[in-house]
Design a protein around this motif. Structure first.
Motif, PDB file in Angstrom:
ATOM      1  N   TYR A   1       3.623  -7.611  12.102  1.00  0.00           N
ATOM      2  CA  TYR A   1       3.676  -6.931  10.874  1.00  0.00           C
ATOM      3  C   TYR A   1       4.657  -7.505  10.043  1.00  0.00           C
TER       4      TYR A   1
ATOM      5  N   TYR B   1      10.024  -1.025  12.674  1.00  0.00           N
ATOM      6  CA  TYR B   1       8.692  -1.038  12.962  1.00  0.00           C
ATOM      7  C   TYR B   1       8.592  -0.307  14.188  1.00  0.00           C
TER       8      TYR B   1
ATOM      9  N   PHE C   1       6.693   3.220  14.944  1.00  0.00           N
ATOM     10  CA  PHE C   1       5.562   3.216  15.660  1.00  0.00           C
ATOM     11  C   PHE C   1       5.832   4.172  16.929  1.00  0.00           C
TER      12      PHE C   1
ATOM     13  N   ARG D   1       5.264   7.416   8.488  1.00  0.00           N
ATOM     14  CA  ARG D   1       4.145   6.449   8.036  1.00  0.00           C
ATOM     15  C   ARG D   1       5.144   5.453   7.340  1.00  0.00           C
TER      16      ARG D   1
ATOM     17  N   ILE E   1       2.917   2.258   7.173  1.00  0.00           N
ATOM     18  CA  ILE E   1       1.882   2.092   8.285  1.00  0.00           C
ATOM     19  C   ILE E   1       0.970   3.064   7.864  1.00  0.00           C
TER      20      ILE E   1
ATOM     21  N   ASP F   1      -3.783   1.117  10.679  1.00  0.00           N
ATOM     22  CA  ASP F   1      -2.747   0.699  11.619  1.00  0.00           C
ATOM     23  C   ASP F   1      -2.508   1.424  12.916  1.00  0.00           C
TER      24      ASP F   1
END
Length: 162
Positions: free
Chosen positions: A127, A65, A69, A33, A105, A109
């Motif tokens: 972001y 990022y 993700f 996260r 995150i 999101d």
């Protein structure tokens, strides 16, 4: 590839493009996260003005990022492709000391990304990343546009279109 937070931290610490730029992953947050990163100022990345090269700073902002993700969605069972589509970087103050940044995150999101991936198959959003020096002064502001594609849903859509 699914990995743990600790395995990815150590893999990135010794990944040559980050290692030789003196970019150090301090820690990944639980369940990917977030991440805390340090850009070490050294002779290797010192420019003519005695600050950290802009390319080193940009290299530090580039992968995190997409990595976060990707790991979050893979752990949820998604088959995705994630990459940095574009970035805008503003050098606000010279990086004359080590630089630090955190990425977090939120559940919102993740929910937003999942909703878009499950309906549209592709998600693109910018972001922020803010990098601070040892004194806590903001030195760099980055806007990272991340592209996420649900490969299962988009393959199904492509097959139906044919």
């Amino acid at each position: 590839m699914l990995v743990s937070e600790n395995v990815l931290k150590w893999a990135l610490r010794f990944y040559p493009p980050l290692l030789f730029q003196r970019i150090w992953v301090i820690r990944f947050a639980r369940n990917f996260r977030g991440v805390r990163v340090k850009v070490n100022k050294s002779l290797i990345n010192n420019n003519y003005n005695h600050s950290i090269f802009g390319g080193t700073i940009f290299a530090a902002a580039d992968p995190f990022y997409p990595l976060l993700f990707h790991q979050i969605l893979k752990h949820k069972g998604y088959h995705v492709r994630v990459w940095l589509k574009s970035a805008q970087i503003n050098y606000l103050k010279p990086g004359r000391t080590d630089l630090f940044f955190d990425i977090n995150i939120t559940e919102e999101d993740i929910t937003e990304v999942e909703d878009v991936l499950n309906t549209n198959g592709k998600h693109v959003k910018a972001y922020p990343i803010e990098m601070y020096n040892k004194e806590g002064e903001l030195c760099v502001a980055v806007s990272s546009e991340i592209y996420i594609r649900n490969l299962i849903l988009t393959e199904t859509q492509d097959t139906v279109a044919i």
